[in-house]
Design a protein around this motif. Structure first.
Motif, PDB file in Angstrom:
ATOM      1  N   ILE A  20      29.149  -4.681  14.102  1.00 41.93           N
ATOM      2  CA  ILE A  20      29.353  -5.948  14.816  1.00 41.93           C
ATOM      3  C   ILE A  20      28.010  -6.613  15.105  1.00 41.93           C
ATOM      4  O   ILE A  20      27.818  -7.802  14.842  1.00 41.93           O
ATOM      5  CB  ILE A  20      30.148  -5.723  16.117  1.00 41.93           C
ATOM      6  CG1 ILE A  20      31.606  -5.384  15.795  1.00 41.93           C
ATOM      7  CG2 ILE A  20      30.069  -6.936  17.028  1.00 41.93           C
ATOM      8  CD1 ILE A  20      32.411  -4.912  16.991  1.00 41.93           C
ATOM      9  N   PHE A  21      27.070  -5.837  15.643  1.00 39.62           N
ATOM     10  CA  PHE A  21      25.753  -6.409  15.947  1.00 39.62           C
ATOM     11  C   PHE A  21      25.025  -6.846  14.686  1.00 39.62           C
ATOM     12  O   PHE A  21      24.356  -7.878  14.678  1.00 39.62           O
ATOM     13  CB  PHE A  21      24.901  -5.422  16.754  1.00 39.62           C
ATOM     14  CG  PHE A  21      25.189  -5.473  18.219  1.00 39.62           C
ATOM     15  CD1 PHE A  21      24.709  -6.503  19.000  1.00 39.62           C
ATOM     16  CD2 PHE A  21      25.956  -4.497  18.820  1.00 39.62           C
ATOM     17  CE1 PHE A  21      24.985  -6.573  20.353  1.00 39.62           C
ATOM     18  CE2 PHE A  21      26.234  -4.546  20.173  1.00 39.62           C
ATOM     19  CZ  PHE A  21      25.739  -5.592  20.938  1.00 39.62           C
ATOM     20  N   LEU A  22      25.158  -6.081  13.607  1.00 44.15           N
ATOM     21  CA  LEU A  22      24.517  -6.460  12.353  1.00 44.15           C
ATOM     22  C   LEU A  22      25.076  -7.772  11.817  1.00 44.15           C
ATOM     23  O   LEU A  22      24.318  -8.683  11.469  1.00 44.15           O
ATOM     24  CB  LEU A  22      24.701  -5.356  11.302  1.00 44.15           C
ATOM     25  CG  LEU A  22      24.113  -5.660   9.931  1.00 44.15           C
ATOM     26  CD1 LEU A  22      22.597  -5.630   9.997  1.00 44.15           C
ATOM     27  CD2 LEU A  22      24.631  -4.666   8.911  1.00 44.15           C
ATOM     28  N   THR A  23      26.397  -7.896  11.785  1.00 42.78           N
ATOM     29  CA  THR A  23      26.993  -9.127  11.260  1.00 42.78           C
ATOM     30  C   THR A  23      26.647 -10.332  12.124  1.00 42.78           C
ATOM     31  O   THR A  23      26.275 -11.385  11.612  1.00 42.78           O
ATOM     32  CB  THR A  23      28.530  -9.023  11.137  1.00 42.78           C
ATOM     33  OG1 THR A  23      29.079  -8.716  12.399  1.00 42.78           O
ATOM     34  CG2 THR A  23      28.935  -8.004  10.114  1.00 42.78           C
ATOM     35  N   LEU A  24      26.779 -10.161  13.437  1.00 43.17           N
ATOM     36  CA  LEU A  24      26.454 -11.281  14.327  1.00 43.17           C
ATOM     37  C   LEU A  24      24.990 -11.687  14.201  1.00 43.17           C
ATOM     38  O   LEU A  24      24.665 -12.871  14.122  1.00 43.17           O
ATOM     39  CB  LEU A  24      26.768 -10.927  15.778  1.00 43.17           C
ATOM     40  CG  LEU A  24      28.232 -10.936  16.171  1.00 43.17           C
ATOM     41  CD1 LEU A  24      28.408 -10.428  17.591  1.00 43.17           C
ATOM     42  CD2 LEU A  24      28.820 -12.322  16.034  1.00 43.17           C
ATOM     43  N   THR A  25      24.107 -10.698  14.189  1.00 46.00           N
ATOM     44  CA  THR A  25      22.677 -10.995  14.120  1.00 46.00           C
ATOM     45  C   THR A  25      22.311 -11.708  12.829  1.00 46.00           C
ATOM     46  O   THR A  25      21.676 -12.758  12.846  1.00 46.00           O
ATOM     47  CB  THR A  25      21.855  -9.698  14.255  1.00 46.00           C
ATOM     48  OG1 THR A  25      22.171  -9.085  15.502  1.00 46.00           O
ATOM     49  CG2 THR A  25      20.377  -9.976  14.192  1.00 46.00           C
ATOM     50  N   VAL A  26      22.709 -11.141  11.707  1.00 44.69           N
ATOM     51  CA  VAL A  26      22.340 -11.723  10.410  1.00 44.69           C
ATOM     52  C   VAL A  26      22.958 -13.101  10.243  1.00 44.69           C
ATOM     53  O   VAL A  26      22.268 -14.060   9.873  1.00 44.69           O
ATOM     54  CB  VAL A  26      22.738 -10.785   9.248  1.00 44.69           C
ATOM     55  CG1 VAL A  26      22.590 -11.466   7.906  1.00 44.69           C
ATOM     56  CG2 VAL A  26      21.905  -9.512   9.295  1.00 44.69           C
ATOM     57  N   ASN A  27      24.240 -13.229  10.527  1.00 39.79           N
ATOM     58  CA  ASN A  27      24.911 -14.513  10.316  1.00 39.79           C
ATOM     59  C   ASN A  27      24.402 -15.602  11.258  1.00 39.79           C
ATOM     60  O   ASN A  27      24.203 -16.749  10.837  1.00 39.79           O
ATOM     61  CB  ASN A  27      26.426 -14.350  10.461  1.00 39.79           C
ATOM     62  CG  ASN A  27      27.026 -13.515   9.345  1.00 39.79           C
ATOM     63  OD1 ASN A  27      26.417 -13.334   8.293  1.00 39.79           O
ATOM     64  ND2 ASN A  27      28.195 -12.985   9.560  1.00 39.79           N
ATOM     65  N   LEU A  28      24.182 -15.257  12.519  1.00 41.03           N
ATOM     66  CA  LEU A  28      23.651 -16.262  13.448  1.00 41.03           C
ATOM     67  C   LEU A  28      22.200 -16.594  13.143  1.00 41.03           C
ATOM     68  O   LEU A  28      21.792 -17.756  13.201  1.00 41.03           O
ATOM     69  CB  LEU A  28      23.783 -15.780  14.894  1.00 41.03           C
ATOM     70  CG  LEU A  28      25.182 -15.792  15.479  1.00 41.03           C
ATOM     71  CD1 LEU A  28      25.194 -15.133  16.854  1.00 41.03           C
ATOM     72  CD2 LEU A  28      25.722 -17.208  15.574  1.00 41.03           C
ATOM     73  N   PHE A  29      21.401 -15.581  12.812  1.00 42.97           N
ATOM     74  CA  PHE A  29      19.980 -15.804  12.541  1.00 42.97           C
ATOM     75  C   PHE A  29      19.785 -16.679  11.306  1.00 42.97           C
ATOM     76  O   PHE A  29      18.920 -17.548  11.276  1.00 42.97           O
ATOM     77  CB  PHE A  29      19.249 -14.467  12.370  1.00 42.97           C
ATOM     78  CG  PHE A  29      17.765 -14.582  12.498  1.00 42.97           C
ATOM     79  CD1 PHE A  29      17.179 -14.591  13.754  1.00 42.97           C
ATOM     80  CD2 PHE A  29      16.955 -14.681  11.391  1.00 42.97           C
ATOM     81  CE1 PHE A  29      15.807 -14.694  13.901  1.00 42.97           C
ATOM     82  CE2 PHE A  29      15.581 -14.793  11.516  1.00 42.97           C
ATOM     83  CZ  PHE A  29      15.002 -14.797  12.772  1.00 42.97           C
TER      84      PHE A  29
END
Length: 141
Positions: A95-104
């Motif tokens: 979850i943190f990986l997807t949110l971080t990469v996609n938002l960044f």
């Protein structure tokens, strides 16, 4: 008009990126603090402390020790200190990986479920159930 929209989008993306960097910087600072204090050897058991001791485990009891044990590859102890967090760590990591990469990046690069919020509600519901059950059974610490 499109130039103004593009500038606003860039400002929003810059703010999101700065927020992500600040979040992970805070997490790294807390992680370093925990690693230096060694919660299994020292009493940083409750980082903020309890106002009133009522004899029940709070939902996050053992979380600091579990994080320390995971970082030092003591997975059995980590599971003992906080079974729910330890068992759901791969899901949280994704979850943190997807949110971080996609938002960044400002666009969807890593796929995630369509009803993302439903999964978060289910996760927090299970976490609350764990927090309650751990106080009424000797199986779940």
């Amino acid at each position: 008009n499109t130039r103004v929209e593009k500038i606003m989008k860039n400002k929003k993306l810059t703010l999101i990126r700065a927020s992500i960097i600040a979040f992970y910087s805070a997490c790294l600072t807390i992680f370093i603090y925990v690693m230096v204090k060694k919660p299994l050897e020292n009493d940083i058991y409750h980082l903020l402390g309890h106002v009133v001791e009522i004899g029940f485990h709070c939902p996050s009891c053992g979380l600091t020790r579990a994080v320390y044990c995971i970082a030092t590859f003591q997975l059995g102890k980590a599971f003992y200190y906080h079974a729910f967090f330890t068992s759901t760590l791969p899901i949280l990591g994704y979850i943190f990986l997807t949110l971080t990469v996609n938002l960044f990046m400002g666009k969807k690069i890593i796929p995630y479920p369509k009803n993302y919020s439903v999964y978060l509600y289910v996760y927090f519901g299970l976490y609350i159930a764990f927090a309650v059950l751990r106080n009424f059974t000797s199986v779940i610490y």
